[in-house]
Design a protein around this motif. Sequence first.
Motif, PDB file in Angstrom:
ATOM      1  N   LEU A  14      46.192  61.406 115.140  1.00 22.17           N
ATOM      2  CA  LEU A  14      45.030  60.651 115.617  1.00 22.17           C
ATOM      3  C   LEU A  14      44.192  60.154 114.443  1.00 22.17           C
ATOM      4  O   LEU A  14      43.759  58.990 114.415  1.00 22.17           O
ATOM      5  CB  LEU A  14      44.164  61.524 116.523  1.00 22.17           C
ATOM      6  N   TYR A  15      43.953  61.020 113.501  1.00 19.94           N
ATOM      7  CA  TYR A  15      43.096  60.678 112.359  1.00 19.94           C
ATOM      8  C   TYR A  15      43.712  59.551 111.530  1.00 19.94           C
ATOM      9  O   TYR A  15      43.033  58.570 111.188  1.00 19.94           O
ATOM     10  CB  TYR A  15      42.875  61.924 111.505  1.00 19.94           C
ATOM     11  N   GLU A  16      44.993  59.676 111.228  1.00 19.90           N
ATOM     12  CA  GLU A  16      45.650  58.644 110.412  1.00 19.90           C
ATOM     13  C   GLU A  16      45.753  57.321 111.173  1.00 19.90           C
ATOM     14  O   GLU A  16      45.656  56.242 110.568  1.00 19.90           O
ATOM     15  CB  GLU A  16      47.039  59.120 109.990  1.00 19.90           C
ATOM     16  N   ALA A  17      45.949  57.364 112.473  1.00 19.57           N
ATOM     17  CA  ALA A  17      45.952  56.131 113.256  1.00 19.57           C
ATOM     18  C   ALA A  17      44.584  55.462 113.193  1.00 19.57           C
ATOM     19  O   ALA A  17      44.477  54.228 113.113  1.00 19.57           O
ATOM     20  CB  ALA A  17      46.331  56.420 114.704  1.00 19.57           C
ATOM     21  N   SER A  18      43.523  56.258 113.224  1.00 15.41           N
ATOM     22  CA  SER A  18      42.171  55.703 113.135  1.00 15.41           C
ATOM     23  C   SER A  18      41.915  55.100 111.760  1.00 15.41           C
ATOM     24  O   SER A  18      41.273  54.037 111.648  1.00 15.41           O
ATOM     25  CB  SER A  18      41.144  56.805 113.422  1.00 15.41           C
ATOM     26  N   LEU A  19      42.395  55.753 110.708  1.00 18.22           N
ATOM     27  CA  LEU A  19      42.184  55.223 109.363  1.00 18.22           C
ATOM     28  C   LEU A  19      42.789  53.838 109.188  1.00 18.22           C
ATOM     29  O   LEU A  19      42.253  53.010 108.446  1.00 18.22           O
ATOM     30  CB  LEU A  19      42.779  56.177 108.313  1.00 18.22           C
ATOM     31  N   PHE A  20      43.885  53.580 109.873  1.00 16.40           N
ATOM     32  CA  PHE A  20      44.481  52.243 109.773  1.00 16.40           C
ATOM     33  C   PHE A  20      43.471  51.178 110.186  1.00 16.40           C
ATOM     34  O   PHE A  20      43.318  50.146 109.526  1.00 16.40           O
ATOM     35  CB  PHE A  20      45.738  52.145 110.629  1.00 16.40           C
ATOM     36  N   TYR A  21      42.760  51.417 111.278  1.00 17.69           N
ATOM     37  CA  TYR A  21      41.800  50.416 111.759  1.00 17.69           C
ATOM     38  C   TYR A  21      40.525  50.409 110.925  1.00 17.69           C
ATOM     39  O   TYR A  21      39.879  49.358 110.778  1.00 17.69           O
ATOM     40  CB  TYR A  21      41.514  50.646 113.239  1.00 17.69           C
ATOM     41  N   VAL A  22      40.150  51.553 110.354  1.00  9.41           N
ATOM     42  CA  VAL A  22      39.028  51.573 109.424  1.00  9.41           C
ATOM     43  C   VAL A  22      39.281  50.589 108.288  1.00  9.41           C
ATOM     44  O   VAL A  22      38.386  49.837 107.874  1.00  9.41           O
ATOM     45  CB  VAL A  22      38.807  52.996 108.873  1.00  9.41           C
ATOM     46  N   ASP A  23      40.510  50.534 107.798  1.00  8.03           N
ATOM     47  CA  ASP A  23      40.855  49.653 106.678  1.00  8.03           C
ATOM     48  C   ASP A  23      41.175  48.232 107.117  1.00  8.03           C
ATOM     49  O   ASP A  23      40.905  47.271 106.381  1.00  8.03           O
ATOM     50  CB  ASP A  23      42.074  50.209 105.934  1.00  8.03           C
ATOM     51  N   ASN A  24      41.750  48.065 108.304  1.00  8.86           N
ATOM     52  CA  ASN A  24      42.395  46.797 108.649  1.00  8.86           C
ATOM     53  C   ASN A  24      41.528  45.838 109.452  1.00  8.86           C
ATOM     54  O   ASN A  24      41.772  44.634 109.461  1.00  8.86           O
ATOM     55  CB  ASN A  24      43.685  47.080 109.422  1.00  8.86           C
ATOM     56  N   LEU A  25      40.526  46.330 110.158  1.00  8.10           N
ATOM     57  CA  LEU A  25      39.712  45.442 110.985  1.00  8.10           C
ATOM     58  C   LEU A  25      38.921  44.461 110.134  1.00  8.10           C
ATOM     59  O   LEU A  25      38.536  44.760 109.001  1.00  8.10           O
ATOM     60  CB  LEU A  25      38.778  46.258 111.868  1.00  8.10           C
TER      61      LEU A  25
END
Length: 795
Positions: free
Chosen positions: A500-511
């Motif tokens: 869950l955490y790593e999936a969230s980090l993707f959007y922290v960086d990519n949005l």
Amino acid sequence: MLRSLLFLPFLCCSLLKNIAKPPNQSHHKNTLNYYFNTPASNWNEAIPIGNGRMGSMIFGTVNQELIQTNDDTFWSGEPRNLQKPGTYQYLEEIRKQIKHGNTSEAQKLINSHMLGAWNQSYMPLADILLRMNQDETQATAYKRSLDLSTGIVTIAYKQKEVNYKREIFASFPQQAIIIRLTADKKKALNLIASLQSLVKYQTHSANQQLIINGQAPIHIEPNYQGIHPPIYQDGHGMRFEGRLFITETDGQILADSNQLKLQNASFATLVFVDATSYNGFDKDPFSAGKDEKKQCEAYSKGLLGKSYQAIRQAHIKDYQALFGRVNLHLGTSTEDNFPLDQRIKNYNKDKDPALTALYFQFGRYLLISSSRKGSQPANLQGIWSNLLQPAWSANWTINCNAQINYWPVELANLSECHLPLLNLIRETTVDGQKTAKNLYNSRGWMAHHNIDLWRTTWPVGGNGLWAIYQVGGAWLCQHIWEHYLFTQDKQFLAEYFPILYEASLFYVDNLQEDGQGYLVTNPSESFENHYFNAKKEKVWACEGAVQDMQIIRSLLKNTLQAFDILGKDQTQKQEIARVLARLAPMKISPRTGQLQEWNDDWDAAEPFNGQVPHGWGLVASDLITLHQTPDLAKAIRQTITYRKPAYAMNTGSWSGAFAANFWARLAEGDSVQMVLDRHFSKALYTNLTCQFTGFWQIDGNLGMTAAIGEMLMQSQGGEIALLPALPSKYPTGYVTGLKARGGYTVDVFWENTKLTKVVIKSRLAGKVSIRYKDKVKQLTVKPLSSFTLTDADFL
């Protein structure tokens, strides 16, 4: 070659008396079995069986039984690196073109630089052929049936004063297909058995066993690319072995190079075991594969000395431990006793209430049969496929289909059957981290819209319209959260928290910022839908499709809650919280009153194609609920009313699944029933499997299973709702054993459309809100407790 072509040469052508009593299985016996008076004439009339790993379709022909088999790990291909390091260099220009409204140019860049290779395909394994040398036309009293309460298929008929019977099932404890043949006169049972396959294979016999060895192609083109022959390559491709043998009989057994013969018997137990060389998604199945021969030998030895009755009893005990948890009764009628093909052909929306209960239980049966601990998850056809080029490669399509397969799994009290999908998520993160870095220059992991056995996450070929789906992995993460909500298993949540955490980090960086200060996905697309942009072009590329933002919002909210539940470091939590606060909100169009599908108020180019992706927040999460977000609920209802997804594609597959669950969550029972009526009338093969564009697509079955359950009980939004969407067709009935979020088990009884009693069992201590219509009752419960409410408690 179509399986039906292989097979054609062998063919001829009331009310409850006491609603408060514990359920008696005799009340609903006709919702737990179906039957036919004829053999199957093609694959889509055969009866499916499975044990999670092995699947079979049973035809039931008198002269020659065809049992078509699958193994869930038998796929074309091998691990391959589809990554294109540095591809993120094209993102800045793509995003710029989208922002400036040059959508067509952005789409060209996406299709030129971001797409990759096609997925591999799920393969049929082997056919078991049992030639009886009996005249089809002389058989009488024929009956072919499936008993859902035991998971056993029975074929019975009479010929020349002899009563013949077959029992066939897939044993999970023995990891085998079991075939029991009997005749009520001595020496009346004779057969010749053989094995064949659509892939490269050879057969031989040894120690009175018939053995088939085969090899999968290195590549198969998707069916939508046209007919292509399989590509084989020496030293590559998955191997398999299958063994057919007789464990007990009173007849004589003979075996030659490619046949197994039984003579002068009155009974025989035949067993089929198989194994593949699959050794994990990241290992070459040829050079680093498991020894399929040793595995088959181990399965075979595990059956030696075991009687048929012992094997049968172990199977029933194992199967009923899952299936027997839920009972459903919705009424009876004369149609209950008709053959299933007649019930479907002559379906009348005002009759046959038991068919709905049967369909719900059949969906639970399909999940148990195709998704067990240690197996692959249910794919586009569950575990059953008869073509070298199955529809959409029979893979896991994660822009909705794979997830819909598991919509009913927790509600229907089958949490263990969720584990294969959850394991797929874990395995997908390996390649997903590479895709996040190489394609988006981001931390974390992500996946697009297709996954095969080899767990590749790069966008597939064809068109970015479907391939550039940034939230496939995030949607999968919703299943991690749902499993936790239903089970309250903190150990499980801790194990899956890094995902869950790593999936969230993707959007922290990519949005990306959208020009209004909000964060959105870019590039984005809305579930394969086109829109008309400001230039009046019919396009698909965009920024911030609303379904994207709903899924990401749920992921980030769930991850933040997991931080608190598990007591994780709050400093890591802050960057996720900051992004959550800036996500683009859902918007209601001032022009139409509908929920917008895109960040801008664009018109859908094909509004009636059945795809209403921004309903995700209503059916797959609790972002939109009737009582907590009434304005959003009203807006999505207007969208659904206008776009009529229930009338698209005959309610087969995801279109009907979404429509039925939309109406269930909107608490409109008769609208749910309208979708079910169309589904039963237009979208089913005669064996109850769901057809979509000429193929079985199992998400139609399982999505409707979820909707039927949610007619009777829902638990999103922090409360348990009783009979929230009960159609008027079922005035009296009961359901026992449904699961609710929070670790509750719920039994609901009603009479004359009114609740009479609910029994709720709590596994943990806590507070629970129970809703019936517009009344809510709040209770404090103790661990391992049970409490009962009646209609009087809601006055």
